[in-house]
Design a protein around this motif. Structure first.
Motif, short mmCIF file in Angstrom:
data_model
loop_
_atom_site.label_atom_id
_atom_site.label_comp_id
_atom_site.label_asym_id
_atom_site.label_seq_id
_atom_site.Cartn_x
_atom_site.Cartn_y
_atom_site.Cartn_z
N ASP A 50 0.83 -1.20 0.00
CA ASP A 50 0.00 0.00 0.00
C ASP A 50 0.88 1.27 0.00
O ASP A 50 0.64 2.22 0.74
N GLY A 51 1.87 1.24 -0.86
CA GLY A 51 2.89 2.30 -0.87
C GLY A 51 2.35 3.69 -1.18
O GLY A 51 2.96 4.69 -0.80
N ASN A 52 1.22 3.75 -1.86
CA ASN A 52 0.64 5.06 -2.13
C ASN A 52 -0.61 5.30 -1.30
O ASN A 52 -1.41 6.19 -1.59
N GLY A 53 -0.77 4.46 -0.26
CA GLY A 53 -1.98 4.56 0.55
C GLY A 53 -1.82 5.50 1.72
O GLY A 53 -0.84 6.23 1.84
N GLU A 54 -2.80 5.44 2.60
CA GLU A 54 -2.81 6.27 3.80
C GLU A 54 -1.97 5.60 4.89
O GLU A 54 -1.75 4.40 4.87
N ARG A 55 -1.54 6.37 5.85
CA ARG A 55 -0.89 5.81 7.03
C ARG A 55 -1.58 6.39 8.26
O ARG A 55 -2.18 7.48 8.19
N LEU A 56 -1.47 5.65 9.39
CA LEU A 56 -2.14 6.11 10.61
C LEU A 56 -1.12 6.72 11.57
O LEU A 56 -0.08 6.10 11.84
N THR A 57 -1.42 7.89 12.10
CA THR A 57 -0.60 8.41 13.19
C THR A 57 -1.04 7.65 14.45
O THR A 57 -2.18 7.19 14.54
N LEU A 58 -0.14 7.49 15.40
CA LEU A 58 -0.51 6.61 16.52
C LEU A 58 0.14 7.01 17.84
O LEU A 58 1.13 7.75 17.88
N LEU A 59 -0.45 6.46 18.90
CA LEU A 59 0.15 6.52 20.24
C LEU A 59 0.47 5.09 20.65
O LEU A 59 -0.41 4.23 20.66
N ASN A 60 1.72 4.84 20.96
CA ASN A 60 2.20 3.50 21.36
C ASN A 60 2.46 3.55 22.87
O ASN A 60 2.73 4.61 23.43
N ASN A 61 2.34 2.41 23.55
CA ASN A 61 2.54 2.43 25.01
C ASN A 61 3.84 1.78 25.46
O ASN A 61 4.04 1.58 26.64
N TRP A 62 4.73 1.45 24.52
CA TRP A 62 5.91 0.69 24.95
C TRP A 62 6.73 1.47 25.98
O TRP A 62 6.91 1.03 27.11
N GLU A 63 7.18 2.66 25.62
CA GLU A 63 8.02 3.40 26.57
C GLU A 63 7.19 4.05 27.65
O GLU A 63 7.71 4.44 28.70
N ALA A 64 5.89 4.20 27.39
CA ALA A 64 5.03 4.84 28.40
C ALA A 64 4.76 3.89 29.57
O ALA A 64 4.64 4.32 30.72
N THR A 65 4.69 2.58 29.30
CA THR A 65 4.34 1.64 30.39
C THR A 65 5.28 0.45 30.49
O THR A 65 5.32 -0.22 31.50
#
Ligand code: DGJ
Length: 705
Positions: A292-307
């Motif tokens: 999906d190289g010309n598709g959309e991407r999602l911005t995100l919040l990850n919890n790895w370093e947070a928790t």
């Protein structure tokens, strides 16, 4: 007879002589009159090639060749000699812009065949080359070396830019002049193939690789396992590049009539530096390779370093509210959500037991997906399905699924071992890990696929032929990923390997993005992303804003924005202005992300050479752009003392430049009402006024009527 294999600007020319040897007579700028290629060899007066095969199209061993071969075999009768001669060739258009050339070769003495395949992407000047090996001998033939391709280059001198690294220290470049003999870039790690040495490289012809000038070749193996790239400068001063899977501990027994297809070796030549080559490569990758190289991407919040591993449903519900508050698209739950008998509360236990941990998450993943929906955000999840902790039920129940030597003590990498993906039962298990998650949670919107261990003590309880393990592991992995993609064609997946341990275009066919490094210190990321950007487009590179490096929030956000932005911080603990700044930055990112993801990248000032690193993206119509500038060295009051020359604009157009990502309460030092001609910006430049007080500056460039 000559066979010109041409792209828009370049030609790789093969020649077949009267005794049917196929050789490479030219790789360089295309000629208007293809019949002139035939005369090229006569123009050289180099030392005599007493082997007569130095420039073979696919150099074999055990004949008159005396140098490094691309292919080496032991025939069914134990003989080691191979001589490949021309049979026929064909070419076909396999897409509006893509042409496939096939050259059939065979040994005059043995029923042994090699097909050379060249896939040419005309507009982007990209070549993919590989081979298919087969035979009709009475018994198995042992393939001892089986490169995808070999190239043959002529220049006065050659320079190699290669990369090395380790965990959190990925993509460190080294450039050196190639001297006579062989320089090998390879890996024997099995998985995490790129951890210590990635399979991407550049060769500068007649000078070290430069950004906008000079002849340069960019190369990469599209293979997620052991690779080997030999660069041999021969006694005639020509360079042979032989690239493929690594034959280390991997002699491959090929049955009669079975076809052994090698992975693709990717290369692109540029006459105007690596900048041009990488723009072409990015466009090719988006159009033809990355999922999906010309598709959309999602911005995100990850919890790895947070928790890290320390979370429960309540904490995650809070993070889901944070996700909405921040304004990103998705919440990504990282490691630690699974395993009960040996709970995954640290990295020493539970890996392999993909049942939700009922203490942390009594209501299952479903409840998190639902809560995400209540917050109007999407939900994604981390898995590492190729691996196992010895302290797990999976290991207890299926010790034979694990790669380990039967009679030796186990050796662990991050307390874990690798599952034997050469075994179809294990492939089914790994597929089921993914499939179950989607079946149980159809609204799952994102997967982070991790891979944290290398292969020690290589041994498969499943395979009869142990020397097939390294290759069959990767084929097994691709088989699983094929099944995942057949059923879930578009769901975004991040390719992670404890950072950038596994980044290559073989894997990226299945993934929408990759995790370049666990090191998210923005200063280090500026250097790393710069190097990765030579080969991979911004849309494929994820950077999450974390606490690493203890840098100002703005600097962290500005570095993440240069690629695919995400966050991994405790949002509800942010100061009011910090939160406001992040929210506004996400809004700005949403405004400019199309230019970053699909535009052309121009690297302006290299962090290795300058105190202020700069790069910009420009839209196809040259009407809008984004300019990123970062202070990377701060001795003696370093700053952007001189204007930075922009690139890729329309000289005749007028542009305005406005600063974005201003921290609340700060005023820009850039006059956004001023206009400049494209010519001015490219010949004189623009000063973003970066200094110790303004360590990063992001600007939009907009065409004005
Ligand atoms: C290594 C990855 O690179 C990190 O981002 C994180 O997902 C951890 N694994 C989890 O164990």
């Amino acid at each position: 007879m000559t066979i010109p294999i041409e792209s828009r600007n370049h030609a790789l020319v093969l020649q077949v002589d009267e005794v049917k040897n196929v050789s490479i007579i030219y790789f360089g700028e295309k000629l208007a009159k293809p019949d002139e290629y035939a005369g090229i060899p006569q123009s050289y007066r180099q030392a005599n090639d007493f082997t007569e095969v130095l420039n073979a199209a696919y150099i074999s061993s055990g004949n008159r060749n005396l140098l490094e071969p691309a292919i080496s075999v032991m025939h069914a009768d134990g003989n080691h000699s191979l001589d490949l001669r021309y049979v026929n060739h064909s070419s076909e258009n396999i897409g509006a812009d893509v042409k496939l050339y096939t050259i059939n070769l065979k040994d005059p003495v043995y029923p042994f065949n090699v097909k050379l395949l060249y896939k040419v992407y005309m507009i982007n000047d990209v070549f993919e080359q590989w081979s298919i090996i087969s035979h009709e001998e009475k018994k198995d033939v042992v393939l001892q070396k089986f490169a995808s391709a070999n190239l043959y280059l002529k220049a006065d001198k050659f320079w190699l830019t290669q990369y090395h690294g380790d965990w959190a220290q990925e993509m460190q470049p080294e450039t050196s002049r190639l001297t006579h003999g062989i320089k090998t870039l390879d890996t024997k790690l099995g998985t995490r193939a790129n951890l210590l040495q990635p399979s991407v490289f550049m060769v500068g012809l007649d000078g070290p690789p430069q950004e906008d000038e000079g002849k340069v070749l960019l190369g990469a193996m599209e293979w997620s396992g052991n690779f080997r790239i030999d660069l041999e400068l021969d006694f005639q001063d020509n360079l042979r590049i032989i690239a493929g899977m690594n034959n280390y501990a991997s002699a491959y027994s090929l049955k009669p009539s079975e076809a052994f297809e090698t992975p693709k070796f990717l290369y692109i030549l540029s006459n105007s530096g690596k900048g041009n080559a990488s723009r072409n490569l990015h466009s090719w990758a988006r159009n033809y390779k990355i999922l999906d190289g010309n598709g959309e991407r999602l911005t995100l919040l990850n919890n790895w370093e947070a928790t890290y591993f320390d979370f429960n449903e309540e904490k995650l519900f809070k993070l889901l509210t944070d996700t909405k508050e921040l304004g990103v698209d998705l919440f990504l739950l990282d490691d630690g959500w699974f395993a009960n008998k040996y709970p995954r509360n640290n990295d020493r236990a539970g890996l392999g037991d993909w049942q939700v941990n009922t203490t942390k998450l009594p209501n299952g993943i479903g409840s998190l997906v639902k809560e995400a929906k209540n917050n109007d955000v999407k939900f994604g999840i981390w898995i590492e399905p190729e691996m196992v902790n010895p302290k797990s039920e999976l290991y207890e129940n299926h010790p034979d699924w694990v790669i380990k030597q039967p009679k030796r003590e186990e050796h662990y990498f991050r307390n874990q071992l690798v599952l034997d993906l050469s075994n179809p039962e294990v492939q089914d298990f790994v597929f089921k890990v993914v499939d179950d998650l989607f079946t149980e949670n159809p609204e799952l919107a994102y997967i982070k696929w991790d891979c944290n261990a290398v292969i020690y003590n290589a041994y498969s309880a499943h395979l009869k032929n142990q020397s097939h393990l390294y290759i069959d592991y990767v084929k097994g992995l691709y088989h699983v990923l094929d099944r995942v993609r057949a059923k879930y064609p578009k769901v975004p997946m991040m390719l992670c390997s404890g950072g950038g341990g596994r980044v290559d275009y073989g894997a990226l066919q299945y993934f929408t993005e990759f995790w370049p490094s666990d090191n998210t210190d923005p200063l280090e990321r500026i250097y790393m992303q710069w190097e990765y950007s030579n080969f991979y487009p911004a849309i494929s590179m994820a950077n999450h804003v974390t606490e690493w490096g203890d840098r100002p929030l703005k600097y962290r956000v500005d570095a993440a924005m240069m690629v695919k932005m995400g966050f991994d911080i405790v949002v509800h603990e942010l100061e009011e202005n910090d939160l406001k700044f992040c929210q506004e930055a996400i809004n700005s990112y949403n405004d400019v992300k199309d230019v970053i993801w699909y535009g052309d990248l121009y690297r302006l000032a290299d962090p290795k050479e300058k105190s202020v690193a700069s790069l910009m993206y420009v839209s196809d119509d040259k009407n809008s752009g984004v300019l990123f500038n970062y202070l990377v060295k701060d001795r003696f009051g370093d700053r952007s003392a001189k204007p930075i020359k922009l690139k890729g604009l329309d000289a005749g157009k007028t542009y305005s430049i406005k600063e974005i990502n201003l921290y609340p309460g700060r005023n820009s030092r850039i006059d956004g009402s001023k206009t400049y001609s494209g010519e001015y910006l490219m010949k004189i430049g623009f000063n973003p006024d970066v200094s110790g007080w303004r360590t990063s500056v992001v600007c939009t460039i907009q065409g004005v009527e």
